[in-house]
Scaffold this motif. Structure first.
Motif, PDB file in Angstrom:
ATOM      1  N   UNK A  57       0.830  -1.203   0.000  1.00  0.00           N
ATOM      2  CA  UNK A  57       0.000   0.000   0.000  1.00  0.00           C
ATOM      3  C   UNK A  57       0.866   1.255   0.000  1.00  0.00           C
ATOM      4  N   UNK A  58       1.878   1.250   0.846  1.00  0.00           N
ATOM      5  CA  UNK A  58       2.751   2.410   0.941  1.00  0.00           C
ATOM      6  C   UNK A  58       3.514   2.629  -0.360  1.00  0.00           C
ATOM      7  N   UNK A  59       4.035   1.548  -0.936  1.00  0.00           N
ATOM      8  CA  UNK A  59       4.799   1.659  -2.176  1.00  0.00           C
ATOM      9  C   UNK A  59       3.928   2.136  -3.329  1.00  0.00           C
ATOM     10  N   UNK A  60       2.673   1.662  -3.379  1.00  0.00           N
ATOM     11  CA  UNK A  60       1.771   2.063  -4.453  1.00  0.00           C
ATOM     12  C   UNK A  60       1.366   3.521  -4.317  1.00  0.00           C
ATOM     13  N   UNK A  64       8.017   6.600  -5.281  1.00  0.00           N
ATOM     14  CA  UNK A  64       9.326   7.243  -5.366  1.00  0.00           C
ATOM     15  C   UNK A  64       9.834   7.754  -4.025  1.00  0.00           C
ATOM     16  N   UNK A  65       9.072   7.519  -2.984  1.00  0.00           N
ATOM     17  CA  UNK A  65       9.475   7.976  -1.657  1.00  0.00           C
ATOM     18  C   UNK A  65      10.638   7.113  -1.162  1.00  0.00           C
ATOM     19  N   UNK A  70      13.975   2.451   2.310  1.00  0.00           N
ATOM     20  CA  UNK A  70      14.630   2.354   3.610  1.00  0.00           C
ATOM     21  C   UNK A  70      13.870   1.427   4.551  1.00  0.00           C
ATOM     22  N   UNK A  71      12.555   1.521   4.517  1.00  0.00           N
ATOM     23  CA  UNK A  71      11.741   0.672   5.377  1.00  0.00           C
ATOM     24  C   UNK A  71      11.926  -0.800   5.018  1.00  0.00           C
ATOM     25  N   UNK A  72      11.968  -1.095   3.721  1.00  0.00           N
ATOM     26  CA  UNK A  72      12.189  -2.473   3.284  1.00  0.00           C
ATOM     27  C   UNK A  72      13.542  -2.982   3.771  1.00  0.00           C
ATOM     28  N   UNK A  73      14.564  -2.131   3.691  1.00  0.00           N
ATOM     29  CA  UNK A  73      15.898  -2.524   4.133  1.00  0.00           C
ATOM     30  C   UNK A  73      15.924  -2.798   5.635  1.00  0.00           C
ATOM     31  N   UNK A  74      15.242  -1.957   6.401  1.00  0.00           N
ATOM     32  CA  UNK A  74      15.234  -2.117   7.858  1.00  0.00           C
ATOM     33  C   UNK A  74      14.559  -3.413   8.273  1.00  0.00           C
ATOM     34  N   UNK A  75      13.433  -3.708   7.651  1.00  0.00           N
ATOM     35  CA  UNK A  75      12.712  -4.928   8.002  1.00  0.00           C
ATOM     36  C   UNK A  75      13.490  -6.158   7.543  1.00  0.00           C
ATOM     37  N   UNK A  76      14.108  -6.070   6.366  1.00  0.00           N
ATOM     38  CA  UNK A  76      14.928  -7.179   5.884  1.00  0.00           C
ATOM     39  C   UNK A  76      16.116  -7.416   6.812  1.00  0.00           C
TER      40      UNK A  76
END
Length: 222
Positions: A57-60, A64-65, A70-76
């Motif tokens: 939802x956030x990505x859609x 481009x944010x 960054x959020x994906x990297x943190x959770x990964x």
């Protein structure tokens, strides 16, 4: 959740011509707060189907944010470190604490250093090497904190626990620095015995107070 955000954005666009100029930054602020709410909500659901939906939802909504990446990297990072600790039977030496503000890796000093020493043990380097590989492509600040118990120390290298804890924190930071992480992202603190996690009344608690904490600051770019 996506439809709610779309309606919110559409409403702001339709009302823009009739809105006073001061409302523009207000609307931007409200949208940012909604995005941050989704980020925290998604992180709390890490590893679940709901998490994947919230992140999509956030990505859609705002593809481009840079906060999305960054959020994906943190959770990964959190998932990877947790799995690595479990796979290598390090749960008695290393703990992972996740909050909306940080990813904290707590390591008992005996796992990293010999008594009275600030030289990282060779048999734990594989964990730091793995962690370094995960941190290197990220932009988050990394803080290493050294802590000791309240038993006074005085040897040829260190006159106080404060010096020992600082040297240990810098040993971890220098490891990251020497392995490609930008110095602009690195911070070291030595707290000696002055920020205990437990009482110092028993040897068990004193051992828990002798620790290194590596904190990855979430949502903070260099």
């Amino acid at each position: 959740m996506t439809s709610v955000l779309k309606k919110f954005i559409q409403y702001n666009e339709e009302q823009m011509e009739e809105t006073e100029l001061w409302m523009l930054p207000y609307s931007t602020l409200m949208l940012t707060l909604v995005i941050l709410f989704i980020m925290f909500y998604a992180f709390s659901l890490s590893g679940s189907v709901e998490y994947e939906t919230a992140l999509s939802d956030l990505a859609e909504t705002n593809p481009n944010d840079p906060r999305v990446t960054q959020m994906k990297q943190e959770i990964a990072l959190a998932q990877n470190v947790r799995d690595f600790i479990k796979k290598n039977n390090l749960t008695d030496k290393i703990q992972l604490v996740i909050t909306p503000l940080s990813i904290k890796i707590k390591m008992e000093s005996f796992a990293l250093f010999d008594s009275g020493s600030a030289e990282v043990k060779k048999d734990i380097l594989f964990f730091l090497e793995h962690l370094n590989g995960q941190l290197k492509p990220m932009s988050n600040m990394v803080i290493a904190e050294g802590h000791t118990d309240n038993v006074p120390i005085h040897n040829q290298k260190f006159d106080s626990n404060w010096e020992l804890s600082s040297a240990r924190a810098f040993s971890v930071i220098y490891f990251f620095l020497n392995n490609g992480i930008s110095p602009e992202r690195l911070i070291a603190h030595g707290f000696g015995e002055f920020r205990p996690a437990y009482t110092n009344d028993t040897e068990t608690d004193r051992a828990k107070n002798r620790r290194i904490e590596i904190t990855v600051v979430r949502g903070a770019n260099k």
